[in-house]
Design a protein around this motif. Structure first.
Motif, PDB file in Angstrom:
ATOM      1  N   LEU A 286      -9.622  -9.792  -0.569  1.00 37.03           N
ATOM      2  CA  LEU A 286      -8.518  -9.275   0.240  1.00 37.03           C
ATOM      3  C   LEU A 286      -7.511 -10.371   0.536  1.00 37.03           C
ATOM      4  N   ALA A 290      -3.854 -10.090  -1.073  1.00 34.89           N
ATOM      5  CA  ALA A 290      -2.787  -9.905  -0.089  1.00 34.89           C
ATOM      6  C   ALA A 290      -1.776 -11.049  -0.168  1.00 34.89           C
ATOM      7  N   PRO A 294       2.119  -9.609  -0.924  1.00 35.52           N
ATOM      8  CA  PRO A 294       2.205  -9.445   0.536  1.00 35.52           C
ATOM      9  C   PRO A 294       2.757  -8.097   0.979  1.00 35.52           C
ATOM     10  N   GLN A 296       1.947  -5.354  -0.139  1.00 37.36           N
ATOM     11  CA  GLN A 296       0.870  -4.369  -0.255  1.00 37.36           C
ATOM     12  C   GLN A 296      -0.285  -4.654   0.708  1.00 37.36           C
ATOM     13  N   THR A 297      -0.064  -5.558   1.653  1.00 37.42           N
ATOM     14  CA  THR A 297      -1.172  -5.993   2.512  1.00 37.42           C
ATOM     15  C   THR A 297      -1.806  -4.831   3.270  1.00 37.42           C
ATOM     16  N   ARG A 298      -0.978  -3.989   3.867  1.00 38.26           N
ATOM     17  CA  ARG A 298      -1.531  -2.884   4.643  1.00 38.26           C
ATOM     18  C   ARG A 298      -2.302  -1.908   3.751  1.00 38.26           C
ATOM     19  N   LEU A 300      -3.760  -2.626   0.855  1.00 39.37           N
ATOM     20  CA  LEU A 300      -4.983  -3.280   0.398  1.00 39.37           C
ATOM     21  C   LEU A 300      -6.040  -3.328   1.501  1.00 39.37           C
ATOM     22  N   THR A 301      -5.596  -3.577   2.735  1.00 39.80           N
ATOM     23  CA  THR A 301      -6.535  -3.614   3.857  1.00 39.80           C
ATOM     24  C   THR A 301      -7.194  -2.265   4.065  1.00 39.80           C
ATOM     25  N   VAL A 361      -6.728 -11.250   6.379  1.00 36.96           N
ATOM     26  CA  VAL A 361      -5.301 -10.923   6.370  1.00 36.96           C
ATOM     27  C   VAL A 361      -4.492 -12.021   7.051  1.00 36.96           C
ATOM     28  N   GLU A 365      -1.535 -14.400   5.193  1.00 41.77           N
ATOM     29  CA  GLU A 365      -0.190 -14.619   5.720  1.00 41.77           C
ATOM     30  C   GLU A 365       0.028 -16.061   6.163  1.00 41.77           C
ATOM     31  N   ARG A 421      -0.821  -3.164  11.961  1.00 39.47           N
ATOM     32  CA  ARG A 421      -2.016  -3.039  11.141  1.00 39.47           C
ATOM     33  C   ARG A 421      -3.174  -2.508  11.991  1.00 39.47           C
TER      34      ARG A 421
END
Length: 422
Positions: A286, A290, A294, A296-298, A300-301, A361, A365, A421
């Motif tokens: 993850l 991520a 970046p 697509q972070t939400r 992917l989470t 996550v 970041e 998130r």
């Protein structure tokens, strides 16, 4: 009716296609590979320590586990948390081979420095007199384990997912073979030798695989990200807190409650670490993916959290039901003295799963200061509770301190989670 049926088939086909595309995502493929790795490593690890528990007195198991845990603590500190963050830096790097060498060299130098300092300190003060391995051999084992553990993070960052379970399965088989070969003269020192000697065979294979993975990647890279020393330095503070508050626990039990309690806790801790690895399997890819995407972070989470929590919950329920039965494989004394502690620490794994995913996550970041602060909270709460409870309640006291620390750490992660998130 035929139009309605066609529409339903179309919708069903779209959902199936979406699910297929989702499982082709690198974050899920990475998590699946690491989960298979954990399953194989857990099975082989359980067999290894079951054999050790059957063949050795509890005190020798405790001494061997405490020594292995201390060596891995030094190693994990020397890794500078690169197992979790190597993928973040490798994502999009134009020179992945050079970066792999730089990260490996940095971790090796740090482990040599920390390991030598620890060996000298124990030689002067006698604090580590309970350990069955010391001096240069202690440092050599720590360096070998640093490179062995770091290979997983590097391979995930290079998307060489399948190599991780393959290499670690070979290692587990070699470790059991080494234990069997030393059966006639088995003691705590033999457990240390069987744990670290197979690393000498695995490391050349891993280096060759990483060399193959980096071929042709430089031209396909999209950015010039490289060795981020500031990020590594700040995140290392959190890594120190995290490692001290996990892998050093068997040593603390040995010092505060004696060899018998250390032997009981060795088996309980082994099972809990295997359970917590399920969450880490989701956190490593993850963080890597991520950082690579970046925006697509939400997504992917959300994609990884549901299967991760579901798997951890299923294993926790099984542990609560079958704790006594599982510990009986090691011997009745382990079930009698360790079943309650195992159940308490297993429950804590649900909170730990949330913390691991949130911190993944946060690191993707590059908010290393926040991650380090949360790890510091975990260390303070755990050690404060352990200092009060372990001298009185032994293994169960450590389990209670662990449970409270995980709840408070999860609360801190919830407060520090990225905005918007879940």
């Amino acid at each position: 009716m035929s139009e309605v049926s066609s529409l339903r088939r179309s919708r069903g086909g779209s959902r199936a296609a979406a699910r297929q595309m989702q499982w082709q995502s690198p974050v899920l493929r990475g998590a699946l590979a690491l989960t298979l790795n954990s399953a194989a490593s857990a099975a082989l690890g359980l067999l290894f320590w079951t054999l050790a528990a059957r063949m050795l007195p509890v005190e020798q198991v405790g001494l061997g586990m405490a020594t292995v845990a201390t060596i891995t603590t030094v190693s994990n500190l020397g890794q500078l948390n690169l197992y979790l963050t190597a993928g973040v830096m490798l994502s999009g790097s134009r020179r992945p081979r050079r970066l792999v060498l730089e990260l490996s060299g940095l971790a090796t130098a740090a482990t040599l420095l920390i390991g030598t300092g620890a060996a000298v300190f124990w030689a002067v003060t006698g604090v580590g007199g309970e350990l069955v391995t010391g001096g240069p051999l202690f440092v050599l084992c720590a360096v070998g384990w640093t490179l062995f553990a770091l290979k997983d993070g590097l391979l995930v960052g290079l998307r060489g997912f399948a190599a991780v379970p393959a290499l670690n399965t070979i290692y587990g088989l070699l470790k059991i073979g080494a234990l069997v070969l030393m059966a006639t003269s088995l003691d705590g020192r033999s457990l240390v030798t069987a744990t670290f000697a197979p690393v000498l065979i695995i490391l050349p294979l891993a280096a060759w695989l990483m060399f193959r993975r980096t071929q042709g990647m430089e031209s396909a890279a999209t950015s010039s990200s490289g060795l981020d020393r500031r990020f590594i330095g700040v995140d290392f503070v959190g890594s120190v807190c995290q490692q001290i508050s996990t892998t050093l626990l068997p040593f603390l039990i040995l010092v505060w409650s004696g060899a018998h309690a250390a032997g009981i806790f060795a088996v309980v801790w082994l099972l809990v670490v295997m359970l917590d690895t399920l969450a880490e399997n989701a956190g490593v890819p993850l963080a890597s993916e991520a950082a690579r995407e970046p925006h697509q972070t939400r997504h992917l989470t959300g994609m990884i959290s549901k299967p991760a929590f579901g798997l951890v919950l299923a294993v926790v329920v099984a542990t609560l039901v079958f704790a006594d039965m599982g510990l009986n494989f090691y011997g009745t004394v382990y079930a009698a003295d360790g079943a309650l502690a195992l159940r308490i620490m297993a429950l804590a794994s649900l909170a730990r799963c949330y913390s691991v995913l949130t911190l993944a996550v946060v690191r993707a970041e590059r908010r290393a200061t926040i991650a380090s602060a949360i790890e510091a909270v975990h260390l303070v709460v755990l050690f404060g509770g352990a200092a009060a409870l372990v001298p009185v309640h032994g293994v169960t006291g450590m389990a209670l301190a662990w449970f409270v620390a995980q709840l408070i750490t999860a609360a801190a992660c919830w407060l520090a989670r990225p905005k918007g998130r879940r």
